[in-house]
Design a protein around this motif. Structure first.
Motif, mmCIF file in Angstrom:
data_model
loop_
_atom_site.group_PDB
_atom_site.id
_atom_site.type_symbol
_atom_site.label_atom_id
_atom_site.label_comp_id
_atom_site.label_asym_id
_atom_site.label_seq_id
_atom_site.Cartn_x
_atom_site.Cartn_y
_atom_site.Cartn_z
ATOM 1 N N THR A 143 0.829 -1.189 0.000
ATOM 2 C CA THR A 143 0.000 0.000 0.000
ATOM 3 C C THR A 143 0.870 1.248 0.000
ATOM 4 O OG1 THR A 143 -1.927 1.019 1.072
ATOM 5 C CG2 THR A 143 -0.188 0.139 2.521
ATOM 6 N N HIS A 206 -1.651 -5.332 -4.631
ATOM 7 C CA HIS A 206 -1.499 -3.891 -4.440
ATOM 8 C C HIS A 206 -2.846 -3.284 -4.083
ATOM 9 C CE1 HIS A 206 2.407 -3.559 -7.026
ATOM 10 N NE2 HIS A 206 2.588 -4.165 -5.862
ATOM 11 N N PHE A 207 -2.853 -2.473 -3.016
ATOM 12 C CA PHE A 207 -4.081 -1.819 -2.578
ATOM 13 C C PHE A 207 -3.763 -0.365 -2.249
ATOM 14 C CE2 PHE A 207 -7.308 -0.398 0.373
ATOM 15 C CZ PHE A 207 -8.474 -0.913 -0.168
ATOM 16 N N CYS A 254 -3.378 -2.013 -9.224
ATOM 17 C CA CYS A 254 -4.222 -2.764 -8.283
ATOM 18 C C CYS A 254 -5.208 -3.687 -8.997
ATOM 19 C CB CYS A 254 -4.989 -1.794 -7.389
ATOM 20 S SG CYS A 254 -3.955 -0.645 -6.447
ATOM 21 N N LEU A 257 -6.819 -7.143 -7.607
ATOM 22 C CA LEU A 257 -7.597 -7.187 -6.364
ATOM 23 C C LEU A 257 -8.900 -7.956 -6.500
ATOM 24 C CD1 LEU A 257 -7.191 -3.560 -4.959
ATOM 25 C CD2 LEU A 257 -6.308 -5.658 -3.935
ATOM 26 N N ARG A 264 -10.118 -0.825 -5.637
ATOM 27 C CA ARG A 264 -9.479 0.385 -5.104
ATOM 28 C C ARG A 264 -10.537 1.334 -4.529
ATOM 29 N NH1 ARG A 264 -5.129 3.048 -9.138
ATOM 30 N NH2 ARG A 264 -4.529 4.057 -7.168
#
Length: 281
Positions: A143, A206-207, A254, A257, A264
């Motif tokens: 993050t 990835h966030f 991202c 996800l 996101r």
């Protein structure tokens, strides 16, 4: 019962709102500078999952305390992951965009080459490598730029400075996604559930908040929403030297996800809620 390492940090406090029945372990119970003690804590608790919301986060000080940063951010998460793997339970860990060199202007995918440019990033990368080496059910959430109504962060710093300043110089050549701690906490919980249902979703994600923005433009939006009459002057990173080098490009891709059933967050909408909370605090 979910066991959370961390108690007073931004994400830990948001986790407490969402899972008040979780057990939160603070520094008095678990000293991450003594990683060899962590397995016993996890074994005794017999949790259904572990979330690591604790870390060494003093980026500049890490340049002088490399060994401590490496122990807390590198060795401790590796020990947690090993204990979780032995029990077959999910382990969720937060990492950072600082594991990348921060070059170019394209968002970095989870499998992009790493290459941290400071000690903090090196320590966080060591933690990632240790967790992956264990091989248990895990999710590493990288993050960036975490903010909330709690603790020390960019939003609160800008509001404090605006009390006495009508003009600020802010770095404009570092670009990233501001990440509200509330949605990040929710993402950690979503990762736990996803891992419980299917351990094959283990991996690195990835966030970060959307859209990507510079620190200077982030500050402008804070002042706009807060109704503060502050002029922001753009400056380059070179005009604001720090002990630890910062990456210019903190954009995170991202797109994977959806494997965890999340997306996101809109940081502008979340900023509105953070400011409301601060007003009533």
């Amino acid at each position: 019962m979910i066991l959370v390492f961390g108690q007073s940090g931004q994400v830990a406090r948001e986790l407490a709102r969402r899972v008040p029945d979780a057990r939160f372990i603070g520094r008095t119970e678990a000293d991450l500078s003594r990683p060899q003690e962590l397995k016993a804590i996890i074994d005794l608790a017999e949790p259904s999952a572990v979330i690591n919301a604790a870390a060494y986060t003093a980026v500049d000080r890490a340049e002088e305390e490399r060994d401590l940063a490496m122990t807390v951010n590198g060795e401790a998460p590796s020990e947690m992951a090993a204990a979780c793997a032995a029990q077959g339970i999910p382990f969720v860990h937060m990492s950072t965009d600082y594991v990348f060199p921060g070059k170019g202007d394209a968002p970095m995918a989870p499998d992009a080459p790493t290459g941290p440019i400071n000690a903090y990033g090196q320590s966080k990368l060591a933690g990632e490598l240790g967790i992956r080496a264990v091989g248990g059910p895990h999710a590493i959430l990288r993050t960036s730029w975490v903010v909330s109504a709690h603790g020390a962060n960019f939003v609160k710093s800008m509001l404090r400075l605006s009390e006495t300043r009508d003009k600020l110089t802010i770095v404009a050549d570092q670009i990233g996604g501001p990440t509200p701690a509330g949605p990040l906490a929710a993402a950690c919980l979503a990762a736990v559930e996803a891992l419980k249902n299917d351990a094959s979703v283990s991996g690195t994600y990835h966030f970060a908040g959307a859209p990507d923005v510079s620190w200077a433009d982030f500050a402008r939006e804070i002042f706009r929403q807060a109704g503060r009459d502050v002029v922001v002057e753009d400056i380059p990173t070179t005009a604001f030297p720090t002990p630890a080098r910062r990456p210019h490009n903190s954009r995170l891709d991202c797109s994977t996800l959806d494997r965890l059933g999340i997306s996101r967050p809109d940081w502008k909408a979340e900023l509105t809620e953070i400011l409301k909370e601060l007003e009533t605090a």
